[in-house]
Write an enzyme that holds these catalytic residues in place. Sequence first.
Site, PDB file in Angstrom:
ATOM      1  N   SER A 180      30.101   9.684 -34.708  1.00 32.29           N
ATOM      2  CA  SER A 180      30.091  10.971 -34.021  1.00 32.29           C
ATOM      3  C   SER A 180      29.021  10.952 -32.941  1.00 32.29           C
ATOM      4  CB  SER A 180      29.823  12.102 -35.023  1.00 32.29           C
ATOM      5  OG  SER A 180      29.920  13.348 -34.359  1.00 32.29           O
ATOM      6  N   GLU A 181      29.357  11.480 -31.748  1.00 24.83           N
ATOM      7  CA  GLU A 181      28.459  11.434 -30.596  1.00 24.83           C
ATOM      8  C   GLU A 181      27.066  11.965 -30.892  1.00 24.83           C
ATOM      9  OE1 GLU A 181      31.687  12.239 -30.660  1.00 24.83           O
ATOM     10  OE2 GLU A 181      32.312  12.919 -28.668  1.00 24.83           O
ATOM     11  N   ASN A 182      27.005  12.975 -31.777  1.00 20.20           N
ATOM     12  CA  ASN A 182      25.708  13.595 -32.037  1.00 20.20           C
ATOM     13  C   ASN A 182      24.850  12.822 -33.028  1.00 20.20           C
ATOM     14  OD1 ASN A 182      27.724  14.429 -33.862  1.00 20.20           O
ATOM     15  ND2 ASN A 182      26.485  16.138 -34.555  1.00 20.20           N
ATOM     16  N   SER A 196      22.990   6.965 -29.674  1.00 18.44           N
ATOM     17  CA  SER A 196      24.406   7.166 -29.988  1.00 18.44           C
ATOM     18  C   SER A 196      25.285   6.766 -28.811  1.00 18.44           C
ATOM     19  CB  SER A 196      24.653   8.634 -30.344  1.00 18.44           C
ATOM     20  OG  SER A 196      25.983   8.815 -30.779  1.00 18.44           O
TER      21      SER A 196
END
Lengths: 226, 226, 213, 213
Positions: free
Chosen positions: C46-48, C88
Amino acid sequence: MIDKIVRDMAEAMAGIADGSTVLIGGFGSVGQPDALIEGLIEQGAKDLTVVANNAGTGRVGLARLMELGRVRKIICSYPRSAGSVVFEELYRAGKIELEIVPQGTLAERIRAAGAGIPAFFTPTAAGTRLGQGKEVREFNGRPHVLETALPGDVALIEAWAADRWGNLTYRGSGRNFNPVMATAAKLTIAQAQHIVPLGAIAPDAVITPGVFVDRVIRVDRGAPWA
Amino acid sequence: MIDKIVRDMAEAMAGIADGSTVLIGGFGSVGQPDALIEGLIEQGAKDLTVVANNAGTGRVGLARLMELGRVRKIICSYPRSAGSVVFEELYRAGKIELEIVPQGTLAERIRAAGAGIPAFFTPTAAGTRLGQGKEVREFNGRPHVLETALPGDVALIEAWAADRWGNLTYRGSGRNFNPVMATAAKLTIAQAQHIVPLGAIAPDAVITPGVFVDRVIRVDRGAPWA
Amino acid sequence: MPFDRTAMAARVAEDIPEGWFVNLGIGMPTMVADHIPPEREVIFHSENGILGMGPAPAPDAVDPWLINAGKQPVTLVPGASLFHHADSFAIIRGGHLDLCVLGAFEVAANGDIANWATSENDSAPAVGGAMDLTAGAKRLWVLMEHTTKDGRPKLVETCSYPLTAAGVVSRVYTNLAVLEVVKGRGFVLAEAAPGVSVEEIRAKTAAPVWLPA
Amino acid sequence: MPFDRTAMAARVAEDIPEGWFVNLGIGMPTMVADHIPPEREVIFHSENGILGMGPAPAPDAVDPWLINAGKQPVTLVPGASLFHHADSFAIIRGGHLDLCVLGAFEVAANGDIANWATSENDSAPAVGGAMDLTAGAKRLWVLMEHTTKDGRPKLVETCSYPLTAAGVVSRVYTNLAVLEVVKGRGFVLAEAAPGVSVEEIRAKTAAPVWLPA
């Protein structure tokens, strides 16, 4: 004795000038320094440029700061989300400037500012509308655009635990932009759920070393967040 | 089931080709993947470009690899230290190429390779002999040089604990170049003091996520290092 | 009978082998994770700042500190790791993800994708991480309906919407078909949904649809 | 009586206020740490990924996993943190260190420093982190003997050795004196060692030595 823990919000916000560029951490509701944003609303600085992933939701926090006319420009990756009503109103009325930056480029530009890198090439956005007007150069047979560092005058971030040197940890997905923004501002202010004694955070577990942090204020989010 | 733990050194070294660029972690004796370097000596690949902070000491490890004539070129920040006798001999005899890179630029070039950044500007070395021949551009009133990413075909790194997904932790000052190099090679091979069950490393405590690691081999350094 | 949304997500899941690191876009792509059998280890990003996302938690087990890029509560699986946004996107941009699955407004025969701005006049579109993911992932698959709600083809000769990235899509999964995007050739039919004819697929695609050689 | 090496290190330590983040170069600069009183919190950085270095350990308490940039065993103080090389040099290059103290072959009146290569013909000099530290630290102080062993001045009009960085030195501590390096002016005497005359300092300096206005 070094002690970066401040006693109240006024002390945390002292000296933030009109015209400042303010980096605001968080992704969604996690890692968002809500109390510091309230503190900034109270403090009064205006003509701000805000750098954040989103452009605020509802009418509180960042949205409220914008609604009060205090934000001249917002630099973000995702201005439109469910509930970004204040931004929509201001933007349609031509009352706020917008710079859209791809999320990874946003993070890397902030990281670059903290790391003394004034500019870098990235493949992201090459050949798209967001790459227009930027210097383009080919590496490994692919076009890349030149992006510049994005420093802040102030960074408002949220941490999980902090000590008096400003060493910080985060919880869950609460790191997101926070450790990156902490490196990139002249004045980094952290709200932390817990203040712990110096040495309580193991050297291996420190995510943001105190060298990046100027002020820490304890903000207890209450039971569901404990 | 994903299982990156290999059974023996031959399996760890399989497929390293002549002419490879090999990133070797460590700073001083700490975090140096001694067993993997021995494995590479055994494995036989030649005509290598080695990227490491130092150019080897004594006549073992990296120095031995060089002495065997297997290293065409070394890219490092600190070729001359007490005991870098093999390098000195080869260099004086014109039998090894050398590229000197400032330590921070070396780390940043490797980081850039792992992060998809093909080139960046840095103030380091501007106006010095190591900046000569490089593109120079002024930012914030200071000259900066353009540096390019430095990727590896192979990275040899040392970790403290590893799980079968290749998640890694380090001990003490043993991170140094290791987590950076892990990101920058097509094939990343880690030697680890401890193999632990999946989940034993807390998500917060992972320094190198398994996405960067291809193979892990357990190497017990013995009592003083336990 | 065309694939329904569940079948489309399951069809993508079928093609993801064990060991891949995968980012799933918001919306239908997120559903792909539900169709990976538990014994097949696929690691979701996940990007976060998450690798090793698990399924959504039970309502009484939500951790308010843990959300995905779609801002929904998630869980972590054993072996998960957490990191900040710059790290990330270093994973994304650096080419470390084996696959990204995204929705799209349009995919062109040359692999161009448009999935962020709905028109040249939309002056405040939300790009999020779409341009980084499309530029960075080793493979980009698109999961979307074959046509818009009013029947306009979404597989086209040239994108009419602003591009997210040029020449990056390698496969498209729709309710009607699975198509490879082949350099120098265009859309090549890999599989038609049960009962869907090649004629129908061609009729609903605004670019040539080739049959595999 | 000129300062001896201990007095020189102590003299630098005197000028470092509480709360500064400081990197000390290999050799004499490392001795500065020994002269910071324990109640004054100064945080020492090491290029290989440490903030909060403490004194050398007792011989029977050496941790083989913990060394400084000079490759000597060190300890950590409460509040210390560990990170990798790219993050460590982000701290340096990003201007986050309040001070770096280095030795030098030469310092010029315009703030240039030469401390890595002993001649243009030295084709394999070891630069290490010197160029990053000199380019990045907020302040660069040099701690060195006023002259070479054979009496040649090390404070000069123009460096004859290859530069490490241009125009970055703000203060020089020698066995004879403390000198500010002032832009547009040059070396300005801040303090002479006890019993050392301005004439002696001037005689041993190959550039003008100004007195404070």
